[in-house]
Design a protein around this motif. Structure first.
Motif, short mmCIF file in Angstrom:
data_model
loop_
_atom_site.label_atom_id
_atom_site.label_comp_id
_atom_site.label_asym_id
_atom_site.label_seq_id
_atom_site.Cartn_x
_atom_site.Cartn_y
_atom_site.Cartn_z
N ASP A 1 -14.62 -54.07 3.08
CA ASP A 1 -13.50 -53.75 4.08
C ASP A 1 -13.43 -54.71 5.18
N ARG A 2 -12.11 -55.28 5.42
CA ARG A 2 -12.02 -56.21 6.53
C ARG A 2 -12.19 -55.43 7.83
N HIS A 3 -12.91 -55.91 8.77
CA HIS A 3 -13.13 -55.10 10.00
C HIS A 3 -12.61 -56.02 11.18
N ALA A 4 -12.23 -55.00 12.28
CA ALA A 4 -11.73 -55.79 13.54
C ALA A 4 -12.78 -55.52 14.53
N GLY A 5 -12.81 -56.60 15.47
CA GLY A 5 -13.84 -56.39 16.28
C GLY A 5 -14.91 -57.54 16.45
N GLY A 6 -14.98 -58.18 15.46
CA GLY A 6 -15.96 -59.38 15.10
C GLY A 6 -15.28 -60.60 15.36
N LYS A 7 -15.81 -61.43 14.70
CA LYS A 7 -15.18 -62.79 14.74
C LYS A 7 -14.03 -62.99 13.80
N PRO A 8 -12.98 -63.50 14.21
CA PRO A 8 -11.93 -63.66 13.18
C PRO A 8 -12.04 -64.35 12.00
N ASP A 9 -12.80 -65.46 11.89
CA ASP A 9 -12.99 -66.04 10.42
C ASP A 9 -14.04 -65.52 9.82
N THR A 10 -14.85 -64.32 10.21
CA THR A 10 -15.54 -63.90 9.23
C THR A 10 -15.48 -62.10 9.25
N PRO A 11 -14.05 -61.76 8.80
CA PRO A 11 -13.70 -60.37 9.18
C PRO A 11 -14.65 -59.33 8.26
N ALA A 12 -15.13 -59.69 7.17
CA ALA A 12 -15.85 -58.78 6.11
C ALA A 12 -17.42 -59.52 5.81
N CYS A 13 -18.34 -58.39 5.60
CA CYS A 13 -19.40 -58.81 4.93
C CYS A 13 -19.27 -59.92 3.98
N ALA A 14 -18.37 -59.43 2.91
CA ALA A 14 -17.98 -60.36 1.79
C ALA A 14 -17.33 -61.95 2.26
N SER A 15 -17.11 -62.03 3.31
CA SER A 15 -16.66 -63.33 3.97
C SER A 15 -17.75 -64.30 3.52
#
Lengths: 164, 138
Positions: B57-71
């Motif tokens: 899943d793409r999450h909000a709340g963290g860094k914009p360039d790494t929205p997912a663990c899979a980033s």
């Protein structure tokens, strides 16, 4: 007197060889930056990016960086206190301005005494060496970041940055 | 060790083979289980499906360039991933990286860093157990 000849001979041989290696590195213009040799440092400082050679920054830079690892270029790179101590000692004693290390003189030459830059890629000398690289090359998805030395320098992990 | 102690240890090991070989991964799961239960009395076990969702899943709340663990970790957890600075990351699935999740301090260190990076907060014991459960199945 009974002087043991063999150890003496091998000692002078080792000295001669290292003098040769040293002379080679210096004559080369100081292209060689010894890679991180400490296991803990290599692991803790080499998981997000290349474990940058300690001789690329002065000791003051490493000390400052190690004091704010929880805010490391936007990342939390913090480690426990004992590990931080060990890494700080390793980095500062192998820093570019530590005595006996002259390889990196060229890279650090333009720094004023006491200056503690946190980025190798902001060193005046580094910028000059890379001034001919165009924006398109930095933006290449294979490169992604200026700090991705190994994308362009194949020998980066071995300490060599003068190849293309 | 006295002969008597040795015999009882041996008997214990024979009686509870699972206990005798419980590896660090099982210890981690046991720990996350008791933490999850303490946080929510209704806790009814970890889920590989929830673990996969957390991963993708793409999450909000963290860094914009790494929205997912899979980033950073590859879309397929059996494949190597890459950090934003271009450093390769060994696969995180246990089938191809059998040494993963065997050093609890390392696991906790990276959950702390990466959950903050992606979610902007720490992962709950439930999320950690779900992640681990999915990775063990992969």
């Amino acid at each position: 007197m009974n002087v043991p000849i063999r150890p003496l001979v091998s000692a002078s041989l080792i000295l001669a060889v290292s003098a040769f290696v040293l002379a080679g590195a210096v004559a080369d213009g100081g292209h060689y930056f010894p890679p991180v040799a400490d296991k803990t440092t290599a692991e803790e400082c080499g998981s997000c990016h290349l474990a940058f050679p300690p001789s690329m920054l002065p000791a003051a830079s490493w000390r400052k960086m190690m004091g704010q690892l929880d805010q490391h270029f936007g990342d939390d790179a913090s480690v426990d206190a004992a590990t931080a101590d060990l890494i700080t000692r390793y980095l500062t004693s192998n820093a570019g301005d530590s005595s006996g290390l002259r390889f990196s003189g060229k890279l650090l030459r333009d720094l004023r005494p006491g200056e503690a830059p946190l980025r190798i890629t902001e060193l005046p000398r580094w910028k000059r060496e890379h001034r001919k690289i165009r924006a398109a090359e930095w933006a290449d998805p294979e490169v992604k970041s200026k700090a991705n030395c190994a994308a362009c320098h194949e020998g980066a992990t071995r300490g060599y940055f003068d190849d293309d | 060790m006295s002969g008597h102690r040795f015999i009882s240890t041996l008997l214990l090991a024979l009686a509870f083979p699972a206990l005798a070989v419980a590896g660090p991964r099982d210890e981690l799961l046991t720990r996350y289980t008791s933490e999850a239960r303490a946080a929510d009395a209704g806790f009814s076990g970890f889920s590989a499906a929830r673990g996969e969702a957390l991963y993708r899943d793409r999450h909000a709340g963290g860094k914009p360039d790494t929205p997912a663990c899979a980033s950073c970790h590859a879309n397929d957890p059996r494949k190597p991933g890459q950090t934003p600075t271009g450093k390769s990351i060994d696969p995180v699935a246990v089938s191809v990286s059998p040494n993963r999740y065997t050093d609890p301090a390392k696991v906790e260190k990276w959950f702390r860093r990466n959950c903050k990076e992606v979610l902007g907060r720490q992962c709950s014991p439930l999320e950690k157990g779900d992640w681990l459960t999915w990775m063990i199945s992969q």
